[in-house]
Motif scaffolding. Structure first.
Motif, short mmCIF file in Angstrom:
data_model
loop_
_atom_site.label_atom_id
_atom_site.label_comp_id
_atom_site.label_asym_id
_atom_site.label_seq_id
_atom_site.Cartn_x
_atom_site.Cartn_y
_atom_site.Cartn_z
N GLY A 133 -61.55 -10.70 -6.81
CA GLY A 133 -60.78 -9.54 -7.00
C GLY A 133 -61.94 -8.18 -7.89
O GLY A 133 -62.46 -8.07 -7.10
N ASP A 134 -61.60 -8.26 -8.39
CA ASP A 134 -62.57 -6.76 -9.07
C ASP A 134 -64.11 -7.31 -9.73
O ASP A 134 -64.89 -6.42 -9.75
CB ASP A 134 -61.82 -6.05 -10.40
N HIS A 154 -62.62 -17.28 -8.86
CA HIS A 154 -62.17 -16.51 -7.94
C HIS A 154 -60.60 -15.75 -9.07
O HIS A 154 -61.22 -16.65 -10.28
CB HIS A 154 -61.59 -17.16 -6.93
N ILE A 155 -60.54 -15.37 -8.60
CA ILE A 155 -59.05 -13.97 -9.63
C ILE A 155 -57.72 -15.65 -10.06
O ILE A 155 -58.69 -16.78 -8.84
CB ILE A 155 -58.94 -13.36 -9.04
N LYS A 156 -57.10 -15.56 -10.54
CA LYS A 156 -56.05 -16.87 -10.23
C LYS A 156 -57.02 -17.70 -11.26
O LYS A 156 -56.87 -19.00 -10.44
CB LYS A 156 -55.32 -16.92 -9.46
N ASP A 164 -60.05 -11.70 -14.38
CA ASP A 164 -59.02 -12.17 -14.46
C ASP A 164 -59.18 -13.19 -15.46
O ASP A 164 -59.57 -13.48 -16.46
CB ASP A 164 -58.49 -13.14 -13.38
N HIS A 165 -57.43 -13.46 -16.17
CA HIS A 165 -57.51 -13.96 -17.45
C HIS A 165 -57.11 -15.63 -16.61
O HIS A 165 -57.73 -15.89 -16.22
CB HIS A 165 -55.43 -13.83 -17.51
N GLU A 174 -48.51 -18.17 -15.50
CA GLU A 174 -49.24 -18.48 -15.68
C GLU A 174 -48.70 -19.57 -16.50
O GLU A 174 -49.23 -21.39 -15.77
CB GLU A 174 -49.68 -18.21 -17.44
N GLY A 179 -65.43 -11.29 -19.25
CA GLY A 179 -64.83 -10.76 -18.50
C GLY A 179 -66.14 -9.13 -17.31
O GLY A 179 -66.98 -9.60 -18.25
#
Length: 328
Positions: free
Chosen positions: A95-96, A23-25, A54-55, A240, A71
């Motif tokens: 997300g994406d 997942h994102i985040k 995501d980062h 972050e 990524g």
């Protein structure tokens, strides 16, 4: 369709090329589950790639296996026969990463109470302290041998989602599996240092500013604070740098519900809920379109005014406290 773990394992055995998406985040359990499952499947003889769209916070990068996570752009041409979504209660949480899916996910693995199933085969059990615990059981049932690197990345998820063994989800299984991973070479001190001892000066300044927004209500049972977009910019921070802030709010003596509101990016409010003993904060998060665990949940609201959202969420949290008081 919700199935038994044995059904998931049989489906994995039929796979030749797997894509694992988190997942994102991303948090520690998410990062751990993606990397651990990817590396383990490779050891089993299955081609596998892991993706988080995501980062990934910088302080996880020195832990074995994290560098194997790719990524979105790196995997846009990856052809797979099995997709596995980990640690996500709904498809929007990746997300994406969803752009890589050819259809609904083949397998989902999760432990969030609010998961309603969105794959062909879903395994979700909230009694598991972390998705990394589910991954541990899959690895052992497949007979995959651990090396120190694989053990370390697996332990990351178990340690972080139990608050380094201090949350109420820390059960006998958690201690047993963690001991086994340490025995196989995992370095808990390295994990703890990376996750808990990475604060920067700008993060501490942001935390100090956040404390100026702190409010404690409902006879000390509800505490909340916020970090605005302007506060983040002023301190040259992103969201972050707010990791762990909500835990500090929960640590206040007598607080049952702790809430942190973060405006990032501008006009998007990300809300983290924590509780100590008896309030199910996943129900509050679900009301606002989110979800998660009984004691730790969250949601994000786009195109929102920070102060307006704070008022609505605080009111709903007060209601949850009062309802629980009446029913006790």
């Amino acid at each position: 369709m919700f199935v038994k773990l044995e059904d998931i394992i049989e489906r994995i055995k039929k796979s030749k090329k797997v894509l694992v998406i988190g997942h994102i985040k991303p948090d520690g359990d998410d990062i751990s589950s993606v990397a651990t499952l990817t590396l383990a499947l490779r050891k089993y003889g299955i081609e596998a790639e892991g993706c988080i769209a995501d980062h990934i916070p910088w302080f996880y990068k020195d832990i074995n296996g994290v560098s194997e996570i790719r990524g979105l752009e790196e995997l846009k041409d990856y052809d797979y026969d099995t997709s596995i979504i980990v640690d996500a209660s709904e498809i929007s949480r990746i997300g994406d990463g969803a752009l890589l899916l050819k259809k609904r996910p083949d397998i989902t693995l999760d432990h969030h109470k609010t998961n309603e199933g969105f794959g062909e085969l879903d395994f979700c059990d909230p009694s598991y302290a972390a998705t990394a615990v589910i991954v541990y059981e899959i690895i052992n049932k497949l007979g995959i041998e651990y090396d120190p690197a694989l053990a370390e990345i697996n332990l990351l998820g178990i340690a972080t989602d139990t608050g380094f063994f201090k949350y109420s989800n820390t059960d006998v299984k958690v201690f047993s599996y963690s001991a086994s991973l340490v025995e196989k070479g995992a370095n808990i001190q390295k994990i703890a240092s990376a996750v808990l001892e990475h604060k920067t000066l700008k993060e501490l300044k942001l935390f100090s500013e956040m404390l100026n927004t702190l409010s404690v209500e409902e006879n000390g049972k509800l505490a909340w604070a916020y970090v605005s977009y302007e506060m983040l910019e002023r301190n040259n921070c992103t969201d972050e740098e707010t990791g762990g802030f909500v835990g500090e709010i929960r640590s206040i003596y007598g607080v049952e519900i702790a809430i942190l509101f973060i405006e990032w990016p501008k006009n998007q409010v990300n809300i983290s809920f924590r509780s100590k003993n008896y309030v199910d904060v996943s129900e509050i998060a679900k009301y606002f379109g989110g979800g998660g665990h009984i004691r730790a949940s969250g949601c994000s609201i786009k195109d929102a005014d920070l102060m307006d959202i704070i008022g609505k969420v605080v009111d709903k949290s007060k209601e949850a406290l009062r309802v629980k008081a009446v029913s006790s």
